[in-house]
Design an enzyme around this catalytic site. Structure first.
Site, PDB file in Angstrom:
ATOM      1  N   GLY A  41       4.595   2.663  -6.629  1.00  0.00           N
ATOM      2  CA  GLY A  41       3.453   3.528  -6.376  1.00  0.00           C
ATOM      3  C   GLY A  41       2.163   2.881  -6.843  1.00  0.00           C
ATOM      4  O   GLY A  41       2.147   1.749  -7.337  1.00  0.00           O
ATOM      5  N   GLY A  70       0.809  -1.214   0.000  1.00  0.00           N
ATOM      6  CA  GLY A  70       0.000   0.000   0.000  1.00  0.00           C
ATOM      7  C   GLY A  70       0.843   1.264   0.000  1.00  0.00           C
ATOM      8  O   GLY A  70       2.025   1.251   0.343  1.00  0.00           O
ATOM      9  N   LEU A 107       7.176  -3.156 -10.091  1.00  0.00           N
ATOM     10  CA  LEU A 107       7.255  -2.252 -11.240  1.00  0.00           C
ATOM     11  C   LEU A 107       7.543  -0.835 -10.754  1.00  0.00           C
ATOM     12  O   LEU A 107       6.670  -0.189 -10.172  1.00  0.00           O
ATOM     13  CB  LEU A 107       5.938  -2.293 -12.038  1.00  0.00           C
ATOM     14  CG  LEU A 107       5.432  -3.688 -12.425  1.00  0.00           C
ATOM     15  CD1 LEU A 107       4.126  -3.569 -13.218  1.00  0.00           C
ATOM     16  CD2 LEU A 107       6.460  -4.465 -13.217  1.00  0.00           C
ATOM     17  N   CYS A 110      -1.419  -4.700 -10.276  1.00  0.00           N
ATOM     18  CA  CYS A 110      -1.433  -3.229 -10.244  1.00  0.00           C
ATOM     19  C   CYS A 110      -1.313  -2.606 -11.628  1.00  0.00           C
ATOM     20  O   CYS A 110      -1.667  -1.441 -11.817  1.00  0.00           O
ATOM     21  CB  CYS A 110      -0.344  -2.699  -9.327  1.00  0.00           C
ATOM     22  SG  CYS A 110       1.331  -3.228  -9.763  1.00  0.00           S
TER      23      CYS A 110
END
Length: 493
Positions: free
Chosen positions: A217, A199, A420, A250
């Site tokens: 992020g 998170g 990533l 994500c």
């Protein structure tokens, strides 16, 4: 003496770090072949246990699908292995005889690896392999909501690594996860690098720890369907991507953006392929469940089926065949929850008047949340692809591919990775798909090829030859001496 949970967990971290210190010294003395043998063993064990670990992850967390988590485990174990098996990370990496330089790979040291609940077991396999390939011990800090499956995955890879020669302490895991334990691990002097996947608050804590960190992020990637795209194939790729492991990757698409010209055909194709486009009333009802009161993603929608999300939101009449819930949206930011990252089966749908407005909207979405992560475009016009690639704040621009799979390197030729980087624009230290070469330092050996007298004389081989209009020979000797002294002081020579 009985200790409180937080104190027990901190002591455990100290014990794990002490063991990892011993392992680090042993790993540093090994050669590339010995490290490669450990990585091969972890790869084989990860593939062998892929199904079992996937079942544990879904059972414990409730996120995703067993078959897709199994595929992610096999991707981490096998596709990653194929990419790194011949890579040199340890010892002499390169030698330039003409310039008389040698590059030597050196492990960074103990790595603290944070593991999310959305991709728990595949992340353990992946991070173990890239850490050991680079010669680094790794200590895992598990998400409390996935503790059982993470510890089982760590046990699998640890046993395999140690069976192939890894010293005890090379791979370990906190068994009592607390915020205090994770903080102690990240801030400890013996921790050399943090791999933070999780998170936003945890990633920010990693960067605030004082220890070098590679963080990830938020992913909030928009997908643009251009007028030159094959609409049916574009929609199929987006829906296949979004439904892969119920949207927990994500890099998966979070929004579809089209021009008004394309809206009729795209909407028709979405419906034909099983997407359910919400009415205005349904849009308002579901919007209340996307975020928590503090503005962060509601974990109750993460990785759940459409049926579960609809039941949570109180939506009636959603057909059992619905693959994804699609909500038309007109804004970005506070008050527009569909514009946020949604690691579940929910897509925002933006219709803009023209391509300029599409580009502005895509940039706006990424700058609101997801800067530096991923953008996808479906188009046959390469000039349009290049134009958008130059303009959007994303580290990965994916063309005509399912974003969830393309971003991690499964359906593209990007490096296969489950961490990533988002680059500086996304608050990360790297924009790479993180691999072993991100986890080493490179020691450079350089022989002298010229003397100070050569520099003063304006030796033609000197890189300073034309540093001033008059050439080095025209520089006042006293000024040059002072320059050299400054350089020596900066280098502590």
């Amino acid at each position: 003496m009985d200790l409180d949970k937080d104190l027990r967990s901190i002591q455990e971290v100290r014990n794990l770090l002490a063991a990892a210190r011993g392992a680090q010294q042993a790993l540093a003395r090994m050669d590339q072949g010995q490290l490669d043998a450990m990585v091969a063993a972890v790869s084989a064990a990860g593939a062998r246990h892929a199904r079992h670990l996937a079942e544990l992850a879904v059972e414990e967390t409730g996120f995703g699908k067993v078959e897709d988590k199994e595929l992610k485990n096999r991707f981490a174990a096998l596709t990653l292995y194929d990419a790194i098996k011949d890579e040199r990370t340890h010892g002499v990496l390169a030698e330039d005889r003409e310039k008389r330089t040698i590059d030597i790979g050196v492990p960074v040291g103990i790595v603290a690896a944070l593991v999310p609940s959305t991709n728990p077991t595949s992340t353990v396999i992946y991070k173990t392999m890239i850490c050991l390939k680079a010669g680094n011990p790794v200590i895992f800090s598990p998400h409390p909501g996935a503790l059982k499956c993470i510890r089982e995955a760590v046990a699998v890879v640890r046993q395999a690594a140690e069976g192939a020669g890894a010293p005890p302490g090379s791979v370990s895991c906190i068994s009592t996860p607390t915020l205090e334990a994770t903080t102690a691990l990240m801030k400890h002097d013996h921790t050399r690098l943090i791999l933070a996947t999780g998170g936003g608050a945890m990633v920010k804590a990693a960067y605030s720890s004082g220890t070098p960190a590679i963080g990830v992020g938020a992913g909030n990637g928009p997908a643009y369907i251009h007028r030159t795209a094959d609409v049916a194939r574009a929609v199929k790729r987006i829906l296949d991507s979004k439904t892969f492991d119920n949207g927990t990757v994500c890099a998966s698409e979070q929004s579809i953006v089209v021009t008004a010209q394309m809206e009729p055909s795209v909407t028709a194709e979405l419906k034909r392929q099983g997407a359910y486009v919400l009415s205005d009333a349904e849009h308002r009802t579901l919007s209340k469940c996307i975020l928590r009161p503090n503005g962060t993603m509601n974990p109750a929608i993460v990785g759940r089926s459409v049926e579960e999300v609809a039941r949570l939101a109180g939506l009636a009449g959603i057909p059992a065949s619905a693959r994804v819930l699609v909500a038309r949206e007109t804004g970005v930011g506070p008050g527009y929850p569909y514009s946020n990252e949604k690691l579940g089966l929910i897509l925002a749908y933006y219709v803009e008047p023209d391509e300029e407005a599409v580009l502005r909207r895509c940039v706006e979405i990424l700058e609101w949340e997801g800067a530096g992560h991923t953008f996808s475009i479906h188009a046959e016009d390469e000039a349009v692809v290049r134009r958008f690639a130059a303009a959007v704040p994303a580290s990965r621009v994916l063309v005509n591919t399912p974003s969830a799979l393309g971003g991690i390197g499964a359906s593209t030729c990007l490096f296969p990775a489950l961490t990533l980087g988002c680059g500086a624009v996304g608050g990360s230290s790297s924009s790479n798909n993180i691999g072993p070469l991100d986890l080493i330092n490179i020691k450079r050996v350089a022989w002298g090829v010229r003397e100070l007298e050569d520099l003063r004389a304006g030796d033609a081989s000197s890189p300073w030859e034309n540093s001033t209009p008059a050439g080095v020979a025209g520089v006042d000797a006293g000024a040059l001496d002072e320059l050299v002294r400054q350089i020596m002081r900066r280098l502590n020579v």
